[in-house]
Scaffold this active site. Structure first.
Site, PDB file in Angstrom:
ATOM      1  N   CYS A  37      -4.933  -8.417 -14.379  1.00  0.00           N
ATOM      2  CA  CYS A  37      -6.280  -8.892 -14.700  1.00  0.00           C
ATOM      3  C   CYS A  37      -7.291  -8.455 -13.652  1.00  0.00           C
ATOM      4  O   CYS A  37      -6.929  -8.027 -12.559  1.00  0.00           O
ATOM      5  CB  CYS A  37      -6.308 -10.426 -14.736  1.00  0.00           C
ATOM      6  SG  CYS A  37      -5.233 -11.176 -15.947  1.00  0.00           S
ATOM      7  N   CYS A  41     -11.079 -12.889 -14.017  1.00  0.00           N
ATOM      8  CA  CYS A  41     -10.513 -13.312 -15.301  1.00  0.00           C
ATOM      9  C   CYS A  41     -10.522 -14.835 -15.409  1.00  0.00           C
ATOM     10  O   CYS A  41     -10.190 -15.550 -14.469  1.00  0.00           O
ATOM     11  CB  CYS A  41      -9.088 -12.793 -15.461  1.00  0.00           C
ATOM     12  SG  CYS A  41      -8.403 -13.137 -17.090  1.00  0.00           S
ATOM     13  N   CYS A  68      -4.668  -7.331 -19.396  1.00  0.00           N
ATOM     14  CA  CYS A  68      -4.967  -8.626 -20.015  1.00  0.00           C
ATOM     15  C   CYS A  68      -5.877  -8.394 -21.227  1.00  0.00           C
ATOM     16  O   CYS A  68      -6.831  -7.625 -21.142  1.00  0.00           O
ATOM     17  CB  CYS A  68      -5.665  -9.510 -18.981  1.00  0.00           C
ATOM     18  SG  CYS A  68      -6.323 -11.061 -19.621  1.00  0.00           S
ATOM     19  N   CYS A  71      -9.632 -10.349 -20.304  1.00  0.00           N
ATOM     20  CA  CYS A  71     -10.641  -9.771 -19.405  1.00  0.00           C
ATOM     21  C   CYS A  71     -10.751  -8.251 -19.507  1.00  0.00           C
ATOM     22  O   CYS A  71     -11.685  -7.668 -18.977  1.00  0.00           O
ATOM     23  CB  CYS A  71     -10.381 -10.194 -17.960  1.00  0.00           C
ATOM     24  SG  CYS A  71      -8.913  -9.458 -17.209  1.00  0.00           S
TER      25      CYS A  71
END
Length: 190
Positions: A37, A41, A68, A71
């Site tokens: 991430c 995030c 992810c 994000c």
């Protein structure tokens, strides 16, 4: 882009705070989910022991992590974010030096006016206040982990005068450097 020099604990603090100014400068990879991430995030924060940090996407994906879906760390969200990241990396490398806005502007090839406007648009801060935060964060880390004097730390992190160091530190942390050291030493270990 030049690599930044943050400790594991400093990067951990940035993800706990959800600091979007560090997006793209490093990535948080969670060993248990195999997902990586951005520092900002909004997904649930992982346990500290399950986290690894990487400085570029190729490195994190080569280690077997996937992006992810929330994000989207592999996607650039702003056309100017690359320039801002470059400025942040420069500030993180040069924070110990005396830096003026014109030095930063020359480094990225922009006018001082445009740089300040662009930087503030992306980070909600000026390069100067951002640099002060870097210095205060570095000073706070040294206060909590070393026995160096406040004056030694003041100059080590790039402040030009002790009075400015104390003023900026108090404004940022709501206490003096000495009070901060005492508070951090009294905190129970986690």
């Amino acid at each position: 882009m030049a690599a930044i020099n943050l400790s594991f604990d400093e990067m951990w603090e940035k993800i706990i705070a959800g600091d979007r100014k560090y997006d793209g400068l490093f990535f948080t990879a969670v060993k248990t989910t195999k997902i990586y991430c951005r520092p900002s995030c909004r997904s649930r924060k992982p346990k500290k022991i399950n986290v690894e940090f990487f400085y570029d996407i190729e490195e994190v994906e080569k280690a077997g992590f996937r992006p992810c879906k929330r994000c989207q760390p592999e996607v650039e969200h702003s056309p100017h974010i690359g320039t801002v990241r470059h400025v942040i990396a420069f500030l993180l490398q040069q924070y110990k030096q005396k830096i003026e806005l014109k030095d930063i502007a020359n480094h990225v090839g922009l006018s001082t006016y445009y740089l300040e406007r662009l930087f503030k648009q992306e980070t909600a801060e000026t390069p100067r206040t951002y640099l002060e935060k870097i210095r205060v964060d570095k000073a706070a880390y040294l206060l909590a982990t070393t026995n160096r004097t406040n004056l030694e730390i003041c100059y080590e992190v790039g402040f030009q005068s002790p009075s400015n160091f104390y003023k900026v530190f108090r404004r940022s942390k709501n206490c003096s450097p000495s009070e901060y050291r005492i508070l951090k030493r009294e905190e129970p270990a986690t």
